[in-house]
Design a protein around this motif. Structure first.
Motif, mmCIF file in Angstrom:
data_model
loop_
_atom_site.group_PDB
_atom_site.id
_atom_site.type_symbol
_atom_site.label_atom_id
_atom_site.label_comp_id
_atom_site.label_asym_id
_atom_site.label_seq_id
_atom_site.Cartn_x
_atom_site.Cartn_y
_atom_site.Cartn_z
ATOM 1 N N ARG A 138 -15.934 6.470 0.073
ATOM 2 C CA ARG A 138 -15.660 5.643 -1.116
ATOM 3 C C ARG A 138 -16.652 4.498 -1.247
ATOM 4 N N HIS B 131 -10.731 0.420 -0.996
ATOM 5 C CA HIS B 131 -10.925 1.350 0.113
ATOM 6 C C HIS B 131 -12.167 0.993 0.935
ATOM 7 N N TYR C 189 3.535 5.633 -8.929
ATOM 8 C CA TYR C 189 3.325 6.362 -7.670
ATOM 9 C C TYR C 189 4.532 7.229 -7.342
ATOM 10 N N GLU D 89 -8.284 9.323 -0.140
ATOM 11 C CA GLU D 89 -7.596 9.911 -1.282
ATOM 12 C C GLU D 89 -6.087 9.756 -1.096
ATOM 13 N N LYS E 220 0.914 5.509 0.124
ATOM 14 C CA LYS E 220 0.059 6.614 0.559
ATOM 15 C C LYS E 220 0.741 7.951 0.294
ATOM 16 N N HIS F 290 -3.111 4.019 -2.350
ATOM 17 C CA HIS F 290 -3.074 3.212 -3.566
ATOM 18 C C HIS F 290 -2.662 1.781 -3.254
ATOM 19 N N TYR G 199 0.759 -4.820 2.788
ATOM 20 C CA TYR G 199 -0.650 -5.013 2.484
ATOM 21 C C TYR G 199 -1.256 -5.974 3.499
ATOM 22 N N VAL H 249 0.852 -1.188 0.000
ATOM 23 C CA VAL H 249 0.000 0.000 0.000
ATOM 24 C C VAL H 249 0.884 1.233 0.000
ATOM 25 N N ILE I 270 -0.689 -1.147 -4.550
ATOM 26 C CA ILE I 270 0.414 -1.339 -5.499
ATOM 27 C C ILE I 270 0.589 -2.832 -5.723
ATOM 28 N N ASP J 41 3.251 -0.152 -11.067
ATOM 29 C CA ASP J 41 2.397 0.653 -10.188
ATOM 30 C C ASP J 41 3.241 1.493 -9.236
#
Length: 267
Positions: A181, A176, A134, A120, A112, A123, A146, A110, A125, A130
């Motif tokens: 969301r 999310h 980022y 928001e 951020k 992400h 994760y 993950v 990954i 990816d």
């Protein structure tokens, strides 16, 4: 009590408050100097009000200073509850740091954005591509392991206690869990151990107004982050009003400010 508010929405329903717009702060220094409490200043006001004028602020300076950045927040959490924080990598967004991060944290992970809310800038990954995408838009790498969850806990702490807790269930196929969301809220079967963890951490760090996000993995709890300006939708559904809770806390915590605003400065 003599109290000044800078944010009318966050103090809606609290009685006997003097309202001052943040941008007009320096026009009202005499009022500020004698106030018992200053409520919800803008972040840029905190140093002047707390350190410069010695005034009592709600939320606390620690809530502002740690809550403004996931980097500072996580460093503090790692100091007080390291076993309750997902494995985290913080570093510069350089090729060397990216390689070191990938050696430390396996994919998926993950990523951020250090200053973000409502999910928001968070992400999932799943590939090296990816991660590179980022990193191209980030000066600081904030990467976490994760955790295999589809829901998390939002635990709301106000004053000196937890006032609400609920599960946020992610929508099908959505990473999310945030209500903003599409996350669904459930109020049943809240683990007492998660509430106790948040109470201990909030008191240790001096946090007095925050929504803590907590994940449960095989019976173990991880604090993901906390948000000083949390949403109120779920609390409204519970019939919980924040203003009376803040009012009660301020009355119980009332007392003189840390310093004398009228003390003369050395020449």
């Amino acid at each position: 009590m003599n109290r000044i508010r800078f944010d009318p929405l966050r103090t809606l329903g609290m009685p006997r408050l003097v309202h001052v717009k943040p941008e007009h702060m320096y026009r009202h220094l005499e009022q500020i100097r004698v106030a018992d409490w200053l409520l919800f200043p803008a972040a840029w006001q905190v140093n002047a009000l707390h350190y410069g004028l010695g005034r009592r602020i709600f939320p606390s300076p620690a809530t502002y200073h740690l809550g403004h950045s996931k980097v500072e927040m996580t460093r503090a959490l790692l100091a007080v509850c390291p076993h309750n924080v997902p494995e985290t990598w913080i570093g510069a967004a350089t090729p060397a740091q990216l390689e070191e991060a990938l050696e430390t944290l396996s994919l998926p992970l993950v990523a951020k954005v250090p200053r973000s809310a409502r999910g928001e800038g968070v992400h999932l990954i799943e590939s090296r591509a990816d991660l590179l995408a980022y990193a191209r838009h980030s000066e600081v790498l904030y990467l976490q392991e994760y955790l295999p969850i589809t829901r998390d806990l939002r635990i709301v702490y106000v004053g000196d206690r937890v006032v609400s807790a609920y599960w946020r269930q992610a929508a099908p196929g959505v990473f999310h869990t945030n209500v903003a969301r599409g996350g669904r809220v459930h109020f049943d079967d809240i683990p007492a151990a998660a509430i106790a963890l948040v109470e201990q951490v909030a008191r240790r760090l001096g946090i007095d107004h925050a929504g803590f996000d907590v994940a449960e993995v095989q019976g173990w709890f991880y604090i993901l982050e906390f948000n000083p300006l949390f949403g109120l939708e779920a609390l409204n559904r519970q019939g919980i009003r924040i203003a009376p809770l803040i009012e009660d806390y301020l009355r119980r915590a009332g007392g003189p400010a840390d310093s004398d605003p009228d003390a003369p400065l050395a020449a």
